[in-house]
Each structure stands twice: as C-alpha cells, then as structure tokens.
Design an enzyme around this catalytic site. Structure first.
Site, PDB file in Angstrom:
ATOM      1  N   CYS A 121       0.273   3.083   3.710  1.00 44.24           N
ATOM      2  CA  CYS A 121       0.750   2.549   4.993  1.00 44.24           C
ATOM      3  C   CYS A 121       1.811   1.460   4.843  1.00 44.24           C
ATOM      4  O   CYS A 121       2.282   0.918   5.847  1.00 44.24           O
ATOM      5  CB  CYS A 121      -0.425   2.007   5.793  1.00 44.24           C
ATOM      6  SG  CYS A 121      -1.196   0.533   5.058  1.00 44.24           S
ATOM      7  N   CYS A 175       0.846  -1.189   0.000  1.00 43.61           N
ATOM      8  CA  CYS A 175       0.000   0.000   0.000  1.00 43.61           C
ATOM      9  C   CYS A 175       0.884   1.242   0.000  1.00 43.61           C
ATOM     10  O   CYS A 175       1.798   1.371   0.826  1.00 43.61           O
ATOM     11  CB  CYS A 175      -0.905  -0.005   1.225  1.00 43.61           C
ATOM     12  SG  CYS A 175      -1.912   1.489   1.413  1.00 43.61           S
ATOM     13  N   CYS A 203      -7.317  -1.237   1.233  1.00 41.66           N
ATOM     14  CA  CYS A 203      -6.295  -1.792   2.113  1.00 41.66           C
ATOM     15  C   CYS A 203      -6.916  -2.075   3.472  1.00 41.66           C
ATOM     16  O   CYS A 203      -7.530  -1.198   4.089  1.00 41.66           O
ATOM     17  CB  CYS A 203      -5.141  -0.799   2.238  1.00 41.66           C
ATOM     18  SG  CYS A 203      -3.909  -1.242   3.493  1.00 41.66           S
ATOM     19  N   CYS A 210      -5.345   0.379   6.371  1.00 37.55           N
ATOM     20  CA  CYS A 210      -5.601   1.822   6.455  1.00 37.55           C
ATOM     21  C   CYS A 210      -6.871   2.265   5.741  1.00 37.55           C
ATOM     22  O   CYS A 210      -7.253   3.438   5.841  1.00 37.55           O
ATOM     23  CB  CYS A 210      -4.410   2.609   5.900  1.00 37.55           C
ATOM     24  SG  CYS A 210      -4.196   2.505   4.099  1.00 37.55           S
ATOM     25  N   CYS A 261      -8.694  -4.889 -10.204  1.00 32.41           N
ATOM     26  CA  CYS A 261      -8.314  -3.759 -11.056  1.00 32.41           C
ATOM     27  C   CYS A 261      -7.861  -2.632 -10.131  1.00 32.41           C
ATOM     28  O   CYS A 261      -8.686  -1.964  -9.490  1.00 32.41           O
ATOM     29  CB  CYS A 261      -9.512  -3.338 -11.902  1.00 32.41           C
ATOM     30  SG  CYS A 261      -9.148  -2.091 -13.145  1.00 32.41           S
TER      31      CYS A 261
END
Length: 207
Positions: A110, A107, A155, A158, A180
């Site tokens: 984070c 991510c 995610c 976060c 996607c």
C-alpha cells in the site's frame, strides 16, 4: 544476552518448513526427492514459514482490498509473503545488505511509510533489520505458531505481513529490538515522504 547462533536457527527453521509443509506438483516432488538440499529450489518454493500466521487475521485495516484486488497489483512472491504470511530465503533480498543515510522504507502493498533509513542496522540474521519503526506505522500481534509465542509485525494501513520483532538480543541499538522484516514486503524511497508531508502541512497552516 545475544543468542550466538540465532541466525543459524532461523535458517534451520526455513529449511525445515520447506521440507515439511510444501504441497508441490508431482514433477516438483520428484525433483525434491532427487535433490532435497538444493538451495535454489528451496528458495523458490512457497511454504508456511517461521513467519507464520497469527491473530491479526481478524483485525480490520484502513486498506480493505480483497484477495483478488491484491493479486492484481502484487507479484506472486509479494502476495505469498504480504497476504499469505510467507517468508523469503535468508540473505536473498537486496535490502538485507542495503543501507542509506536517508530515505524511507514503505509497504510494498500500500506504499505506507514504515521505517526510516536510520532505523536500519546490521544484524547478520539474513533479513533486513530495524530497531524501530515510524510511530503508528507497524502493528504487533501475538503469533503462537511453531509451538512458541512470538510477536508478528504487520503494516498498520493494510495488514500486510512484514515479519517478527525480537527483543533483548543485546544489539547495541536504542531499543534493543530487532524488527526482522522480509525485503519483499518493502519498497525504498530515497526521499523522506514523512518529512515532506510534515513540511507541507506546516506551510498550509501558515498560509
């Protein structure tokens, strides 16, 4: 069965959302009237895209940073996509055509591990595509924007917006799913922190 023109449909939504939802400054509005089909201008404009908002706004995530704290660590484009649920122009990010035999996509907000390199496949849709994620790393929500029901992915650590997941398109992958994902939402680590962490835990337990 795979929809033969799905990538073209996504691009149509991308252009449509730019033309109808952007709130630009006066000079920008004048430029849009003069050349509304300029791909460079459209790609740079913020908008509420087909990767729109969903029910996850009420969810709670381990990383509880405030919008101001996120702005301090993210670029404007990262904040627009990860926190405001925007999307990048199709084919604009290097991760669309980037492939590696090993490594992990994390991510961009984070740094939580999300996808392994071997989860990625060539879909031709214009965005990085993955057939699976690291267990527990991605959370799904129902997204009812655009008058349809889709599945948004964020995610788990976060709540950062990644994109959407589509199923049953006929790709020759183990899951028949396509995550996607916006490339801006990701970073890439050539080493595998998931494997490394597991190995360290194993050593500690034997000590």
């Amino acid at each position: 069965m795979r929809l033969p023109h799905f990538a073209a449909l996504l691009r149509t939504f991308y252009v449509f959302s730019n033309l109808t939802r952007v709130r630009a400054t006066a000079p920008a509005q004048q430029a849009l009237r003069q050349n509304s089909l300029s791909s460079g201008y459209l790609a740079a404009m913020p908008f509420a895209s087909l990767f729109g908002s969903s029910s996850n706004s009420k969810m709670s995530y381990p990383d509880q940073r405030t919008p101001d704290e996120w702005r301090a660590v993210l670029s404007k484009e990262q904040f627009r996509i990860l926190r405001d649920k925007g999307t990048e122009a199709p084919g604009s990010h290097k991760f669309d055509k980037f492939f590696s035999e090993k490594g992990v996509y994390t991510c961009a907000g984070c740094n939580a591990p999300l996808y392994k390199a071997n989860h990625k496949f060539k879909s031709g849709c214009g965005w990085p595509a993955y057939f699976d994620n690291i267990p527990g790393a991605v959370t799904r929500h129902t997204d009812r924007t655009w008058g349809m029901s889709r599945t948004e992915i964020v995610c788990t650590n976060c709540g950062g917006h990644l994109g959407h997941v589509f199923k049953g398109e006929g790709y020759p992958t183990p899951t028949d799913e396509r995550h996607c994902v916006n490339g801006v939402s990701l970073n890439f680590a050539p080493d595998d922190p998931v494997v490394d962490k597991t190995a360290e835990s194993s050593k500690d337990s034997k000590a």
